[in-house]
Design a protein around this motif. Structure first.
Motif, PDB file in Angstrom:
ATOM      1  N   SER A 234       0.825  -1.201   0.000  1.00  0.00           N
ATOM      2  CA  SER A 234       0.000   0.000   0.000  1.00  0.00           C
ATOM      3  C   SER A 234       0.863   1.256   0.000  1.00  0.00           C
ATOM      4  O   SER A 234       0.564   2.233  -0.692  1.00  0.00           O
ATOM      5  N   ALA A 235       1.952   1.234   0.770  1.00  0.00           N
ATOM      6  CA  ALA A 235       2.838   2.399   0.840  1.00  0.00           C
ATOM      7  C   ALA A 235       3.592   2.632  -0.463  1.00  0.00           C
ATOM      8  O   ALA A 235       4.059   3.747  -0.716  1.00  0.00           O
ATOM      9  N   SER A 236       3.715   1.596  -1.301  1.00  0.00           N
ATOM     10  CA  SER A 236       4.454   1.760  -2.559  1.00  0.00           C
ATOM     11  C   SER A 236       3.828   2.827  -3.446  1.00  0.00           C
ATOM     12  O   SER A 236       4.494   3.394  -4.305  1.00  0.00           O
ATOM     13  N   LEU A 237       2.540   3.121  -3.218  1.00  0.00           N
ATOM     14  CA  LEU A 237       1.880   4.175  -3.986  1.00  0.00           C
ATOM     15  C   LEU A 237       2.572   5.515  -3.793  1.00  0.00           C
ATOM     16  O   LEU A 237       2.694   6.316  -4.720  1.00  0.00           O
ATOM     17  N   GLY A 238       3.059   5.776  -2.579  1.00  0.00           N
ATOM     18  CA  GLY A 238       3.777   7.020  -2.313  1.00  0.00           C
ATOM     19  C   GLY A 238       5.271   6.880  -2.464  1.00  0.00           C
ATOM     20  O   GLY A 238       5.966   7.836  -2.835  1.00  0.00           O
ATOM     21  N   VAL A 239       5.796   5.676  -2.197  1.00  0.00           N
ATOM     22  CA  VAL A 239       7.240   5.457  -2.240  1.00  0.00           C
ATOM     23  C   VAL A 239       7.789   5.695  -3.636  1.00  0.00           C
ATOM     24  O   VAL A 239       8.787   6.397  -3.834  1.00  0.00           O
TER      25      VAL A 239
END
Length: 481
Positions: A137-142
């Motif tokens: 889920s965090a990969s969207l911002g990473v």
């Protein structure tokens, strides 16, 4: 699934998510130069951005539903392949039509992250699922945060087409890794695809996002903008009526209206707003001339380096998010993330005079977003049947995207109204930037309010009980080997 197979699966899916989010960032360094590069007006050149946004909004819920029906790995490979083809077309293009076509195909890959989360639910043992989905889920911002400095470097030191060749190469690597290391999940819902529902949702989203993204150009009170907003309401009402009556709807609104799913999606939209507000303010403050009294006079590469720590912090927060969810439940993880984001924006409204302050603000906001984003898939998957995992996660991702689009529009209005004159140019005023940061903090507080009404953690129940206890459902452990 053993650790020897689980670790590569998580890394491959997270890498695919980062590649797709990087693809959305890669064009940012080119935005001021696009009119000259494509021999187009600034308004027309913006379609290189808008096309990706619209394509992603349309593709995300469809890919989720198709993944549930026909195989999540299959749709994941299709999404990555479309991104690669789109990247090649953009890399070969020197005109606006070719660029828009390539960026549209790239946007169709937006479903990769929800599909990856859904594969994780099907394949990973329960003890690995929280941290893995938080990372995905965090990969969207990473990807966006880490891709900006790399894209800026390439834009300054190489031909601009290299940005898209790089995107194509990374997409190809991700595709090959998925082929080699990700197997197809046996969890399928079957059924027939709701073409009428897909057409209705696509029409409604296109009207909404066109009005939001182009309203500043057309005028917020123009007939075109107001007409699109009106059409959005009518089309989505008719679409909702159809979804409630269709035997196999594209989006199961009865599931989506359950307290836990509905509140999580509302909080996701507001968090999407908060995440993007930072991206609109900090780069401009960094690049404005020092003579303005509040600009820091930095180049685009410096902007990328200042923003990059937020992506690294998002990634580092994935295990923290999973740990909080394990100890207290995902509701408290979302609450924690909202508080951290609100504090970050509050500090950002006051701290804008030094580069180190902006680095700290972006890292703190990134930490809050990383914590909160890790909770959202857990909350959604806890309240939906396994057979609807991809569709539910796709809707959640879509809500985030709507939030980011709205954030861009609101910030644009604020910065266009609060301006100063400098060296013959009209620039956003310092108070405008501070107000956008305050709005970002307020959005985080609103998300906190939504999250506070989420149900407390409940024991797992049988899948057949999903329709009987809509607010007390937590997902079953995925099958293990």
């Amino acid at each position: 699934m053993s650790s020897s197979r689980a670790n590569p699966l998580v890394m491959v899916l997270a890498f695919a998510g980062i590649v797709v989010s990087l693809m959305q960032t890669v064009v940012i360094p080119l935005v001021p130069r696009l009119p000259g590069l494509l021999d187009a007006t600034p308004s027309d050149a913006n379609w290189a951005i808008t096309a990706t946004l619209l394509a992603g909004a349309v593709a995300t819920p469809m890919m989720g539903r198709l993944g549930d029906m026909y195989g999540k790995r299959r749709m994941l490979l299709l999404s990555l392949s479309l991104m690669v083809v789109g990247s090649v077309i953009a890399a070969l293009s020197g005109s606006l039509p070719g660029m828009v076509a390539g960026r549209t195909l790239q946007g169709l890959a937006a479903g990769v992250i929800p599909l990856g989360i859904s594969i994780m639910r099907d394949e990973l043992p329960r003890e690995r699922l929280g941290g893995a989905t938080a990372l995905m889920s965090a990969s969207l911002g990473v990807g966006g945060a880490l891709g900006l400095p790399a894209a800026a470097f390439l834009a300054e030191h190489a031909d601009w087409h290299a940005l898209f060749w790089t995107s194509a190469a990374l997409g190809t690597v991700a595709t090959l890794l998925v082929v080699a290391l990700v197997r197809e999940s046996p969890v399928r819902s079957g059924g027939r695809f709701d073409l009428l529902g897909a057409a209705g949702l696509s029409a409604g989203l296109l009207c909404l996002l066109l009005a939001i993204s182009k309203g500043a150009d057309w005028g917020w009170t123009s007939g075109t903008t107001l007409g699109l907003f009106g059409a959005t309401v009518v089309v989505l009402l008719v679409w909702g009526w159809w979804q409630l009556r269709a035997a196999e709807p594209l989006v199961d609104l009865r599931v989506s209206s359950r307290r836990q799913v509905l509140l999580t999606n509302l909080a996701s939209a507001v968090f999407g707003f908060s995440m993007f507000a930072m991206s609109l303010v900090l780069p401009q403050v960094l690049q404005l001339p020092k003579a303005t009294g509040y600009g820091l006079g930095q180049g685009l590469l410096s902007v990328g380096l200042v923003m990059a720590p937020s992506g690294l912090v998002m990634m580092a927060m994935a295990p923290v998010s999973a740990r909080i969810s394990k100890l207290k439940g995902p509701k408290w993880t979302l609450l924690t993330g909202a508080v951290v984001v609100a504090v970050g924006y509050g500090l950002g409204a006051a701290w804008m005079s030094q580069i180190w302050q902006l680095v700290g603000v972006s890292a703190l906001i990134g930490a809050g977003i990383g914590i909160a984003y890790g909770a959202m898939p857990a909350l959604v998957m806890a309240a939906v049947p396994v057979s609807e995992t991809a569709a539910a996660n796709s809707l959640n991702t879509l809500m985030r995207s709507i939030g980011t689009s709205t954030s861009s529009a609101v910030a644009g209005v604020v910065l266009a109204q609060l301006t100063v004159s400098f060296a013959g140019h009209t620039l956003p005023a310092e108070n405008g930037f501070r107000l956008v940061m305050v709005i970002g903090a307020a959005a985080a507080v609103i998300a906190l309010g939504f999250a506070s009404f989420l149900p407390a953690r409940a024991p797992a129940v049988d899948e057949t009980d999903l329709g009987k206890t809509p607010d007390l459902v937590y997902h079953l452990p995925p099958r293990s080997e």
